[in-house]
Design a protein around this motif. Structure first.
Motif, PDB file in Angstrom:
ATOM      1  N   ASN A   1       0.745  -1.188  -0.108  1.00  0.00           N
ATOM      2  CA  ASN A   1       0.115  -0.105   0.113  1.00  0.00           C
ATOM      3  C   ASN A   1       0.924   1.335  -0.113  1.00  0.00           C
ATOM      4  O   ASN A   1       0.388   2.329  -0.611  1.00  0.00           O
ATOM      5  N   VAL A   2       2.186   1.141   0.682  1.00  0.00           N
ATOM      6  CA  VAL A   2       2.768   2.428   0.785  1.00  0.00           C
ATOM      7  C   VAL A   2       3.946   2.600  -0.103  1.00  0.00           C
ATOM      8  O   VAL A   2       4.224   3.571  -0.667  1.00  0.00           O
ATOM      9  N   TYR A   3       4.491   1.473  -0.645  1.00  0.00           N
ATOM     10  CA  TYR A   3       5.511   1.630  -1.578  1.00  0.00           C
ATOM     11  C   TYR A   3       5.518   0.904  -2.873  1.00  0.00           C
ATOM     12  O   TYR A   3       6.281   1.500  -3.804  1.00  0.00           O
ATOM     13  N   GLN A   4       4.751  -0.099  -2.976  1.00  0.00           N
ATOM     14  CA  GLN A   4       4.512  -0.520  -4.054  1.00  0.00           C
ATOM     15  C   GLN A   4       3.541   0.009  -5.135  1.00  0.00           C
ATOM     16  O   GLN A   4       3.828   0.476  -6.142  1.00  0.00           O
ATOM     17  N   PHE A   5       2.139  -0.164  -4.644  1.00  0.00           N
ATOM     18  CA  PHE A   5       0.908   0.230  -5.574  1.00  0.00           C
ATOM     19  C   PHE A   5       0.943   1.811  -5.866  1.00  0.00           C
ATOM     20  O   PHE A   5       0.769   2.149  -7.112  1.00  0.00           O
ATOM     21  N   PRO A   6       1.461   2.693  -5.145  1.00  0.00           N
ATOM     22  CA  PRO A   6       1.550   4.013  -5.718  1.00  0.00           C
ATOM     23  C   PRO A   6       2.510   4.404  -6.579  1.00  0.00           C
ATOM     24  O   PRO A   6       2.258   5.361  -7.600  1.00  0.00           O
ATOM     25  N   ARG A   7       3.588   3.557  -6.804  1.00  0.00           N
ATOM     26  CA  ARG A   7       4.669   3.927  -8.073  1.00  0.00           C
ATOM     27  C   ARG A   7       4.353   3.025  -9.172  1.00  0.00           C
ATOM     28  O   ARG A   7       4.737   3.371 -10.224  1.00  0.00           O
TER      29      ARG A   7
END
Length: 336
Positions: A82-88
């Motif tokens: 949620n914090v590091y993977q999906f947003p990028r």
């Protein structure tokens, strides 16, 4: 656009030096008519995982995009995807696979992409996932299991999905997930209870995704899940009773809130799932008499436990001396 990325592969790695090469090979060998990217997140591994990922990054610099943490994020309670993977992720779709599992079909991404492009009412695409042991030996189990797989159609509605949950826990496995990114973006902005569950992130994610469209199911095995690999959640779950009890607690809390979120549309099934969680927590605590209460009869007899297992729990609950005597004899024989 010619250089547009259509699929983002999201992979979480932690102390996976024994497995990560097969995982990466499964990624880089995909045959597609579109561009994709490989997003690796290493959560401060203490083994050789980072060096192996770096080796592949140098070989495929435009494809592999790693994050190497200096401090372990999972131990801080951070939901890494949620914090590091999906947003990028830049892709129209997100494909998922943990660093100890791997894809076995070089056309997996293309097959899933084509089905999702053809079926715009589907929010996710899955397939059969085989199981292997920690050492790589093939096991007889799959997800979905053979009994469930025999009755599945290509298009699975949320109603069908919940009917499947009557028979088994979450029937699909992470390495099969191929999801429309726009729904993951909505998920990240959604109700807070979807992000509160501390254990398996897949459960709330898939339950949310199923509210946004149908699932397309491909009746082919295209990846392998490694059971009880070193450092994995499943290994910790099977060996740590405190971990299991926390999971049951969090899952029950999530299901109760999800029941309200869906206006009790699947109340009876969710109620049964909660009963199963309570039932399993009694077994975890060795409170075997409680599983023989009348209200858990349907759970006891739904096929989750073998007849031999039921007999064992019955004897342990009401005739513990017989079990202790049996275990003493077994230990004695094992030592000979």
């Amino acid at each position: 656009m010619e250089n547009e990325i259509m699929v983002s592969i999201c992979c979480l790695a932690y102390n996976h030096e024994k497995y990560i090469r097969k995982t990466l090979e499964g990624f880089v060998n995909q045959k597609t008519n579109f561009n994709y990217e490989i997003l690796i997140h290493d959560d401060c591994s203490t083994d050789n995982t980072v060096n192996i990922v770096e080796e592949y990054r140098k070989k495929y610099p435009k494809l592999i995009k790693p994050i190497y943490q200096k401090e372990n994020q999972h131990s801080k309670g951070i939901k890494i995807s949620n914090v590091y993977q999906f947003p990028r992720a830049q892709g129209k779709y997100i494909a998922m696979c943990e660093g100890d599992d791997y894809w076995t079909d070089m056309n997996k991404l293309q097959k899933q992409y084509d089905k999702m492009e053809e079926n715009t009412n589907c929010s996710i695409c899955t397939h059969i996932v085989g199981h292997i042991s920690e050492s790589g030996e093939r096991l007889y189990t799959t997800q979905p299991n053979k009994t469930v797989g025999e009755v599945l159609n290509n298009i699975i509605s949320i109603e069908s999905f919940f009917n499947i949950l009557k028979k088994t826990c979450l029937p699909f496995q992470t390495s099969s997930y191929f999801i429309r990114k726009k729904y993951i973006s909505d998920y990240l902005k959604g109700k807070s209870f979807f992000h509160e569950m501390k254990g398996v992130g897949d459960v709330p994610l898939i339950f949310y995704i199923m509210t946004r469209g149908n699932m397309y199911y491909i009746d082919e095995e295209m990846s392998l899940y490694r059971k009880n690999s070193i450092g994995s959640w499943s290994n910790n779950f099977s060996s740590n009773s405190a971990c299991r009890l926390q999971y049951y607690h969090d899952e029950i809390n999530f299901l109760e809130k999800y029941d309200l979120y869906t206006n009790s549309r699947f109340h009876q099934i969710i109620e049964h799932m909660i009963e199963c969680m309570i039932f399993d927590s009694y077994i975890c605590r060795k409170e075997y008499k409680k599983i023989f209460q009348k209200k858990y009869r349907s759970v006891l007899l739904d096929g989750r436990i073998t007849r031999k297992g039921i007999l064992y729990y019955f004897l342990y609950a009401y005739f513990p001396m017989i079990i202790k005597f049996y275990e003493r004899i077994k230990r004695s024989n094992d030592e000979k």
